[in-house]
Motif scaffolding. Structure first.
Motif, PDB file in Angstrom:
ATOM      1  N   ALA A 229      88.350  97.320  14.546  1.00 30.18           N
ATOM      2  CA  ALA A 229      88.628  97.773  13.184  1.00 30.18           C
ATOM      3  C   ALA A 229      88.048  96.806  12.176  1.00 30.18           C
ATOM      4  O   ALA A 229      87.504  97.215  11.135  1.00 30.18           O
ATOM      5  N   GLU A 232      84.606  97.567  11.925  1.00 29.75           N
ATOM      6  CA  GLU A 232      84.399  98.830  11.218  1.00 29.75           C
ATOM      7  C   GLU A 232      84.626  98.647   9.728  1.00 29.75           C
ATOM      8  O   GLU A 232      83.893  99.185   8.898  1.00 29.75           O
ATOM      9  N   ARG A 235      81.739  96.959   8.310  1.00 31.70           N
ATOM     10  CA  ARG A 235      80.567  97.839   8.286  1.00 31.70           C
ATOM     11  C   ARG A 235      80.678  98.838   7.149  1.00 31.70           C
ATOM     12  O   ARG A 235      79.723  99.038   6.377  1.00 31.70           O
ATOM     13  N   TYR A 236      81.870  99.458   6.981  1.00 29.22           N
ATOM     14  CA  TYR A 236      82.018 100.471   5.935  1.00 29.22           C
ATOM     15  C   TYR A 236      82.079  99.828   4.546  1.00 29.22           C
ATOM     16  O   TYR A 236      81.649 100.439   3.564  1.00 29.22           O
ATOM     17  N   SER A 301      85.466 105.724   7.194  1.00 29.15           N
ATOM     18  CA  SER A 301      85.620 105.859   8.638  1.00 29.15           C
ATOM     19  C   SER A 301      86.740 106.857   8.945  1.00 29.15           C
ATOM     20  O   SER A 301      87.756 106.894   8.248  1.00 29.15           O
ATOM     21  N   ASP A 303      88.697 106.549  11.378  1.00 26.31           N
ATOM     22  CA  ASP A 303      89.776 105.782  12.008  1.00 26.31           C
ATOM     23  C   ASP A 303      90.845 105.469  10.946  1.00 26.31           C
ATOM     24  O   ASP A 303      90.564 104.864   9.916  1.00 26.31           O
ATOM     25  N   VAL A 306      91.149 101.835   9.871  1.00 26.87           N
ATOM     26  CA  VAL A 306      90.070 101.425   8.976  1.00 26.87           C
ATOM     27  C   VAL A 306      90.306 101.996   7.583  1.00 26.87           C
ATOM     28  O   VAL A 306      90.121 101.320   6.564  1.00 26.87           O
ATOM     29  N   TYR A 307      90.744 103.257   7.512  1.00 21.07           N
ATOM     30  CA  TYR A 307      91.009 103.897   6.210  1.00 21.07           C
ATOM     31  C   TYR A 307      92.106 103.151   5.453  1.00 21.07           C
ATOM     32  O   TYR A 307      92.010 102.959   4.230  1.00 21.07           O
TER      33      TYR A 307
END
Length: 322
Positions: A229, A232, A235-236, A301, A303, A306-307
């Protein structure tokens, strides 16, 4: 009263009698003076017999009688005067007696009036005492009735308490029997609980061991997922920054070296729900807000973990120039 007695003393029989006698004595005295013999004048011519002839004759016998009558008269007058004095004194005594009797009557009247007042006061006190006695009797009767009612109520309460005591004894006996039965049941239940507790402890120990094993596995998965996560999110976050930078209209003369911090809230699909300036240069902040709104939807994302970390994100917009 005294003035009336003094004014009418002359109307009494004694005064009239004294006046009548005094009148008679005066009449007799005047009469004796009328018949008094006058002296005879004799003329003598010779010297020799002048002494014998001129010598007055001896006083006649009536002169002695007149003297005697005058003495009697004076005695009579003295007697009359004495009678008058006695009558006056008797009248004064009578008046004094009348006054004394009047004073005595006044004192008697005052004493009687005082006695009547005293009797009235005694009667009033007696009436008040009688009323107080009647009130006391009524209160005593009321108190007696109250005490009788209290005694009756106390007797009823005693009977009720006796009945309650008997019921309590019966209830105590029943409770004792119930207690013994419950104690026996409790002992059986305690033994059953101890047996179940041993089984439960054994089962709990097995479950604990299984839970620890599962927790260890879950923790390993969580750490791996968290690591994923974090990657992620990074990345996001970079993707969102790139999207904003692509929509950012840059002006090197006004924006070089300047930044702006903005807060962006996103929906689960990346749709921008709000954008707010936190701090920075206005020219950069205005351009950053326009760039976010121009993008409309930013990368997100699928996920949930992640959100949750990206749904309320704060970024620093720093325009770069080559």
């Amino acid at each position: 009263m005294k003035s009336d007695a003094v004014q009418k003393w002359w109307q009494t029989p004694l005064t009239k009698s004294v006046g009548l006698h005094l009148s008679l004595v005066l009449i007799l005295f005047i009469s004796s003076l009328s018949f008094w013999p006058k002296p005879t004048q004799i003329v003598i011519s010779g010297e020799a017999g002048s002494s014998a002839a001129s010598a007055p004759p001896p006083p006649p016998a009536p002169v002695e009688a007149v003297a005697i009558d005058k003495q009697v008269l004076e005695q009579r007058v003295a007697e009359i005067k004495k009678q008058q004095d006695d009558a006056r004194k008797a009248e004064e005594q009578r008046i004094r007696d009348l006054e004394r009797r009047a004073q005595q009557a006044e004192r008697s009247r005052a004493a009687e009036e005082a006695r009547l007042k005293r009797v009235a006061e005694e009667k009033r006190k007696a009436d008040e005492a009688a009323q107080a006695s009647r009130r006391a009797a009524a209160e005593a009767k009321q108190q007696q009735e109250t005490e009788a009612a209290k005694a009756k109520a106390a007797e009823q309460q005693r009977i009720a308490r006796e009945q309650e005591r008997k019921k309590a004894e019966e209830a105590a006996k029943a409770a004792e029997a119930k207690r013994k039965a419950e104690q026996e049941a409790l002992a059986k239940a305690q033994a059953e609980r101890e047996r179940k507790a041993r089984e439960d402890r054994e089962r709990a120990e097995q479950e604990r061991m299984m839970q620890e094993q599962m927790s260890a596995e879950a923790e390993a998965r969580r750490r791996a997922r968290a690591q994923q996560a974090v990657t992620e999110v990074q990345r996001y976050t970079a993707m969102i920054s790139d999207a904003i930078d692509r929509n950012l209209i840059k002006d090197e003369s006004t924006m070089r070296g300047r930044t702006c911090r903005v807060n962006i809230r996103l929906a689960t699909n990346g749709f921008v729900t709000s954008v707010n300036v936190i701090s920075g240069e206005r020219v950069v902040c205005d351009a950053a807000v326009r760039a976010v709104n121009r993008a409309g939807t930013l990368p997100m994302s699928p996920d949930p973990d992640v959100y949750n970390q990206l749904k309320d994100i704060t970024l620093t917009v720093a325009p770069e120039f080559r």
